[in-house]
Write a protein that holds these residues in place. Structure first.
Motif, short mmCIF file in Angstrom:
data_model
loop_
_atom_site.label_atom_id
_atom_site.label_comp_id
_atom_site.label_asym_id
_atom_site.label_seq_id
_atom_site.Cartn_x
_atom_site.Cartn_y
_atom_site.Cartn_z
N UNK A 161 0.82 -1.22 0.00
CA UNK A 161 0.00 0.00 0.00
C UNK A 161 0.84 1.26 0.00
N UNK A 216 -9.89 -4.59 -12.68
CA UNK A 216 -10.01 -4.92 -11.26
C UNK A 216 -10.17 -3.73 -10.32
N UNK A 217 -11.18 -2.93 -10.62
CA UNK A 217 -11.50 -1.84 -9.70
C UNK A 217 -12.44 -2.38 -8.63
N UNK A 218 -12.53 -1.66 -7.52
CA UNK A 218 -13.46 -2.06 -6.47
C UNK A 218 -14.88 -1.71 -6.94
N UNK A 244 -17.19 1.14 -5.35
CA UNK A 244 -16.70 2.51 -5.24
C UNK A 244 -16.72 3.14 -6.63
N UNK A 285 -13.60 7.45 -5.89
CA UNK A 285 -13.39 6.77 -4.61
C UNK A 285 -12.34 5.65 -4.73
N UNK A 295 -9.20 7.48 -4.48
CA UNK A 295 -9.12 8.05 -3.13
C UNK A 295 -8.71 6.99 -2.10
N UNK A 296 -9.29 5.81 -2.25
CA UNK A 296 -8.98 4.73 -1.31
C UNK A 296 -7.50 4.39 -1.35
N UNK A 351 -5.61 6.97 0.46
CA UNK A 351 -5.77 6.79 1.90
C UNK A 351 -4.90 5.66 2.41
N UNK A 352 -4.92 4.53 1.69
CA UNK A 352 -4.12 3.38 2.11
C UNK A 352 -2.63 3.71 2.08
N UNK A 359 -5.24 4.95 -10.05
CA UNK A 359 -5.18 4.32 -8.73
C UNK A 359 -3.74 3.84 -8.42
N UNK A 414 -13.90 -8.30 -4.71
CA UNK A 414 -13.58 -6.99 -4.14
C UNK A 414 -12.57 -7.12 -3.00
N UNK A 425 -4.26 -4.26 -2.97
CA UNK A 425 -3.89 -2.86 -2.81
C UNK A 425 -3.12 -2.67 -1.51
#
Ligand SMILES: Nc1ncnc2c1ncn2[C@@H]1O[C@H](COP(=O)(O)OP(=O)(O)OP(=O)(O)O)[C@@H](O)[C@H]1O
Ligand SMILES: [Mg+2]
Lengths: 230, 403
Positions: free
Chosen positions: A87, A98-100, A103, A107, A110-111, A114-115, A157, B315, B322
């Motif tokens: 991270x 492979x996005x979340x 979100x 986002x 952004x995640x 943040x990580x 990302x 997910x 990540x």
């Protein structure tokens, strides 16, 4: 400059006995900070496997991986907190975006900010999306984005935590050639400006001039690229 | 960034549907447990309401609720004279069924030993106890009678002066309390025609005997209503309730044991007779079903939560790659399950508040149920989430990404 990543005699086998596939066969490799490398080779030659081994996704069962000259994986055994390493210092772009899924584009980026412990994640995320020309879709969820848009969000990302090492597996497969080239140039810029090391798997021979180093793989073995038809 | 909230927001309709479904399931389980608890409580509530130390009943019977008991009225005075007895009260019990305002009304009529016992020990929520020997009634609120309303029994009006809450029999019938004298009037009420027929039959029988033939004047005697009205002949009691000094209960019991015509039960023994006998089969049936239903619901709830977690495999794999710390993954899964649990519980609670009171029999949500139900729900969703997550984390993230 120091090596961002160094791999020594990696070996990875899929399957067992007669059906075993040697995906990495004694692969040694290093990449300095500030340089951008391309990884070429036919399908099934082991490119994705190498990327996953360097990114600690699925480690090789034999060999060592050094990160910033620190031994982090030894014969498949983690020597440090790989989650934290990921991270804070790694950026991934996978073959599939492979996005979340829950979100939206902003986002997702952004995640990762943040990580990675980056301040002002929202602003940073919007800047990166602007940079990759997908800011107009910032509120859209991955399933509403085209393949190319998803890939660009994924690249944004990967850049979010200002990584030391960026690993990108065919990041431009879903992009047109103009965009594809500008993404490669973006990687080069990130490498040169921020001192990151970038390894990009690509099949696009037209953009090879962007890279500092060229490698190719064949049957699990890595060697310097010898040019087409060589 | 709270991932759980964002995931819920993204799949809101499905989340709400799942929460609502869980709530319904939970409310059914809680209702069933409440029905069971209500049934057990109903079975003994009437004996408890009498607040007696000892129940004196007909010898070798399990009366007055578990089986019939006929006791000579003189036993009341005899019991009162035993040293240590503070008070002895007569008690009668019978179930009647009448039509009232077009509805079938089942009433368990209990006779109280007025004036000693005006109903002071009963759970009266409105009005008062009996104020006179005749014509007044304390009724359970579940009968739907209002204070001041009159119910005609055996040709006489009974005015409702007090209302009790949850005075019910083991069969779920509502109880009404009158004086013992009134209860006997109702019990031995005979329509004029029946009395007439009975009388002529007796006269017939008399004429066929030698006695009748030699003393015809006996016929006039038989026609005298005084001989035919059972209420005047001191009919039997169902039981005598004895209150004794706390430390002399055992002694009182010992004394009564030597009497040839009675059997004595303590309050606890009366309850055991009811739970172990009268309602035992129904109780076991409902109890067994409650257990099965609870287990079934537990399995369903856990499977729902488990699958909900497995659906996030992709997910979760992405987040793991990540470099999201384990606590973030746990947070995503657990917070969501807890939210489901809380909403489900709130739905169940609301359904309970709205609908349980409408059930024909009492649904008793004991403090144990209201404490254990949310804790059990919480434990189950937590366990299922953790199992799901540990399953997901064992999958190679690289494989999850390719899929
Ligand atoms: N999970 C797996 N299980 C078994 N074999 C695998 C697995 N992943 C890859 N392989 C095999 O390992 C070899 C190398 O695969 P890899 O995905 O690294 O190829 P690649 O160079 O990335 O190919 P492409 O250009 O098609 O993406 C292939 O023969 C492939 O079939
Ligand atoms: Mg590949």
């Amino acid at each position: 400059m120091t090596d961002a990543v160094r791999a020594v005699r990696l070996r990875k086998t899929y399957g067992v006995a007669s059906s075993a596939v040697v995906a990495l066969d004694d692969v040694s490799f290093s990449l300095r900070r500030g340089s951008v490398a391309a990884l070429l080779g036919p399908s099934g030659s082991g490119k994705s496997t190498l990327i996953k081994a360097l990114g600690f996704v699925s480690p090789a069962e034999k060999g060592q991986v050094f990160f910033d000259d620190r031994l982090v994986v030894d014969d498949g055994v983690a020597q440090t907190d790989l989650s934290r390493l990921r991270r804070q210092h790694l950026g991934f772009v996978f073959q599939k975006a492979n996005l979340t899924s829950f979100l939206n584009a902003r986002e997702n980026v952004e995640l990762a900010c943040e990580l990675g412990g980056k301040e002002q994640g929202r602003r940073r995320a919007r800047d990166l999306l602007s940079y990759l020309e997908v800011i107009n879709r910032e509120d859209s969820y991955p399933e509403m984005l085209s393949g190319g848009e998803q890939q660009r969000v994924a690249i944004a990302r990967a850049l979010a935590n200002e990584p030391t090492l960026i690993l990108a597996d065919e990041p431009t497969a879903a992009l047109d050639s103009v965009r594809s080239r500008s993404v490669m140039e973006l990687f080069r810029k990130v490498a040169h400006d921020r001192g990151a090391a970038v390894l990009v798997v690509t099949h696009d021979h037209r953009a090879l001039d962007v890279f500092d180093v060229l490698y190719e793989m064949e049957d699990g073995r890595l060697r310097p690229y010898q040019g087409q038809g060589a | 960034m709270n991932l759980a909230i964002r995931d819920v927001r993204r799949r809101l309709a499905r989340f709400v549907g799942t929460a609502f479904g869980l709530g319904l399931l939970l409310s059914v389980v809680v209702a069933m447990q409440g029905i069971y608890a209500g049934m057990v409580d109903d079975a003994t509530i009437l004996t408890r309401a009498m607040h007696a130390d000892l129940w004196v009943v007909q010898r070798d019977t399990h009366g007055p609720f578990a089986d019939g008991s006929r006791l000579d009225p003189s036993i009341e005075a005899r019991a009162a004279s035993v040293p240590g007895v503070k008070r002895a009260r007569p008690y009668t019990y019978q179930v009647i069924q009448r039509e009232y305002r077009g509805d079938t009304m089942r009433i368990a009529l209990v006779g109280l030993g007025w004036p000693d016992d005006a109903g002071g020990s009963l759970p009266i929520v409105r009005g008062r106890g009996l104020g006179q020997a005749h014509g007044e009634m304390i009724a359970d609120a579940s009968l739907g009678l209002a204070i001041g309303e009159s119910l005609v029994l055996a040709g006489e009006p009974y005015r409702v002066v007090g209302l009790t809450k949850n005075a019910l029999t083991s069969g779920g019938d509502s109880v009404a309390f009158v004086s013992v004298g009134d209860a006997e009037l109702v019990a031995f009420d005979q329509p004029a025609e029946a009395t007439q027929l009975e009388r002529s039959r007796t006269v017939d029988r008399l004429r066929r005997t030698d006695l009748g033939r030699t003393q015809p004047s006996l016929e006039d005697l038989l026609a005298d209503p005084k001989w035919r009205a059972p209420a005047l002949a001191s009919p039997p009691l169902a039981a005598v309730l004895v209150d004794a000094d706390a430390h002399r209960v055992a002694g009182v019991r010992e004394t009564m044991r030597s009497w040839g015509d009675v059997t004595v039960y303590s309050q606890d023994e009366e309850e055991t007779l009811l739970l172990g006998g009268v309602v035992q089969r129904a109780r076991m049936q409902i109890g067994l079903f409650t257990v099965i239903l609870t287990l079934t619901a537990a399995v369903i709830v856990m499977m729902v939560i488990y699958n909900l977690t497995l659906e996030k495999t992709h997910d979760l794999a992405v987040l793991k790659l990540l470099g999201a710390p384990r606590s973030r993954l746990l947070g995503l899964v657990l917070q969501q399950s807890w939210l489901l649990g809380v909403i489900g519980y709130a739905v169940a609670y609301t359904i309970g508040e709205l609908f349980y009171p409408m059930f024909p029999r009492r649904v008793l949500i004991t403090s144990t149920i209201s404490l254990v139900a949310p804790i059990a729900t919480f434990a189950m969703v937590t366990l299922a989430s953790l199992l799901g997550l540990s399953h997901v984390l064992r999958i190679d993230p690289a494989r999850a990404l390719e899929g």
